[in-house]
Design a protein around this motif. Sequence first.
Motif, PDB file in Angstrom:
ATOM      1  N   ALA A 200     101.886  56.256   0.546  1.00  0.00           N
ATOM      2  CA  ALA A 200     101.335  57.036   0.488  1.00  0.00           C
ATOM      3  C   ALA A 200     101.605  57.987   1.878  1.00  0.00           C
ATOM      4  O   ALA A 200     101.551  58.905   1.289  1.00  0.00           O
ATOM      5  CB  ALA A 200      99.853  56.568  -0.197  1.00  0.00           C
TER       6      ALA A 200
ATOM      7  N   SER B  78     103.606  61.326   1.869  1.00  0.00           N
ATOM      8  CA  SER B  78     103.213  62.476   2.941  1.00  0.00           C
ATOM      9  C   SER B  78     103.129  62.840   4.210  1.00  0.00           C
ATOM     10  O   SER B  78     103.449  64.729   4.067  1.00  0.00           O
ATOM     11  CB  SER B  78     101.691  62.257   3.642  1.00  0.00           C
TER      12      SER B  78
ATOM     13  N   ASN C 208     104.678  61.440  -4.770  1.00  0.00           N
ATOM     14  CA  ASN C 208     104.405  62.495  -5.152  1.00  0.00           C
ATOM     15  C   ASN C 208     104.719  63.033  -5.746  1.00  0.00           C
ATOM     16  O   ASN C 208     105.563  62.917  -6.884  1.00  0.00           O
ATOM     17  CB  ASN C 208     105.396  62.495  -3.917  1.00  0.00           C
TER      18      ASN C 208
ATOM     19  N   TYR D 140      94.715  58.700  -5.732  1.00  0.00           N
ATOM     20  CA  TYR D 140      95.593  59.527  -5.810  1.00  0.00           C
ATOM     21  C   TYR D 140      95.524  60.788  -6.261  1.00  0.00           C
ATOM     22  O   TYR D 140      96.131  61.820  -5.892  1.00  0.00           O
ATOM     23  CB  TYR D 140      96.455  58.758  -7.221  1.00  0.00           C
TER      24      TYR D 140
ATOM     25  N   THR E 223      96.067  62.060  -2.789  1.00  0.00           N
ATOM     26  CA  THR E 223      97.629  62.627  -2.405  1.00  0.00           C
ATOM     27  C   THR E 223      97.592  63.700  -3.471  1.00  0.00           C
ATOM     28  O   THR E 223      98.849  64.979  -2.737  1.00  0.00           O
ATOM     29  CB  THR E 223      97.948  61.444  -3.336  1.00  0.00           C
TER      30      THR E 223
END
Length: 523
Positions: free
Chosen positions: A100, A104, A136, A205, A209
């Motif tokens: 994750a 990013s 993503n 998430y 994210t």
Amino acid sequence: MTLIAIFFVLTSYFNVCFSYKVLAIFPFPSKSHYAIADPLLVRLAELGNEVTVYSLYPKKANIPNYKDIDIGDCFSFPKSIVTVDACASMGSSLFLQIQATFFSDIFDRVDQCDPLLKLLNSTEKYDVFFTESFMNDVMLMYAWKFKIPAITVTPNVMLTWLSNRMGNPDNPAYVPNLLSEHSKEMKFFERTHNTMLYIVYLFFYKYTTTRKDDAKIHKLLESAPPIEELIRNVSLLFVSTNLAINAPIPLVPGVVDIGGIHIQPSKPVPENIEKFINESKHGVVYFCMGSLLRGETFPPEKREAFLYAFSKIPQRVLWKWEGDVLPGKSDNIMISKWMPQRDILAHPNVKLFISHGGLLGTSEAVYEGVPVLGIPIFGDQRTNIKSLEANGAGELLDYNEISKEVVLEKIQRLLNDPKYKENAKLLSDRYRDRPMSPLDTAVYWTEYVIRHKGAPHLRTAAADMPWYQYLLLDVIAFIVAVLVAGLLIIYYTTKFILRAIYGLICGGGAKKGSSKSDKKKRN
């Protein structure tokens, strides 16, 4: 001749009329991830559609109707973590968090990638957009930019947030989380663990994210709506699953199973490998740790455990070894930095596949009926190997338990006990038995989405429900409130009636008694 000429003109005309313009962006630097979408994009081009692909893996040969744009200079994988020992020490959950963070970092580079920036300013017209759904959602802004349906591809079973966005049932009571390492039949504490993972990953998430992605999108494309709307506009999700090896779960119409799409017809292996395999009287063991993990990064003691075991078996060994030299290599081992895995596994003299348990290699072994000795390192690999183990077509070798004795014992058992080959063949029959090939399935649904302008009718209402409505918490609260209110009404009504009756009985007796007493006094 004139009729023939007219026929060809009309044929060309209809081909032009019914061809589509396809845009695809796959920026994740892992070839195994891109391998799921690649066959579909090539087939769409072969069918006469105009396909434009932005990826890190451009074609070496020109393909008609297929345009490659290399974005490898924009995105790369840090080499420091691509060692077997480092990845094994992370564990599945920790590795997911690192991914994750890595994602990013990757998408922070979008505004430095000239090809993708030029695309944002393009006036080109497209009919459908493809990208990966994994960790993503930044690339979904291109579907909004060109006002076209989005189809996403995931290289594994659905992660928690993907099920949620598609409105797909994801009950943690019987749907194991990708990284939970549980089977479909879970006991109480396994269901508890699975439920906790479900909640943690979903909120992680959504509130980390997704928020970061939303900021990045609006930095690059100010006119884009909130990311939740971009996600809701995804028309279709292709998942790389197959009922033969993955836990059966219900799928809504917008989720389509294309497991095995990467498995193309096998080709003859290179001449030197063919000779090596054919001359092995007892068959061959194929050893590969995938495209990301490098076999040469095994610690010396674990490497020596495999070398010892291989020196004790009569079979020959093909080992994908990225180094120039393999210290201690016995005569029955051939090493190479690259090997045609798909074609090797299809060879009838290959008796065993030693693997990290990645879904692509596992699927290829299952397709060809080859038993697997799996050494899971991270991600879904342990789940994949456990599935084979449950079906009697393979065994799991824990990375921390690798030793000369353990490796030799497991290899000998898988090679010498016929039940593993028999079960692998049964699994292969199940894997291949489907009404339509994965590739034809993907092509059909792609064209379906284009023909029906995004096919919004495939989207279940569950995908747009707040979580409390989806879980019927509002309905449960209403029913409980009605029941409680009803019980209270009954309780107080009964209480009132009983008091009234008691008052009539006791009050009447009291009056009667007092009148007799008064009469006595007067006398």
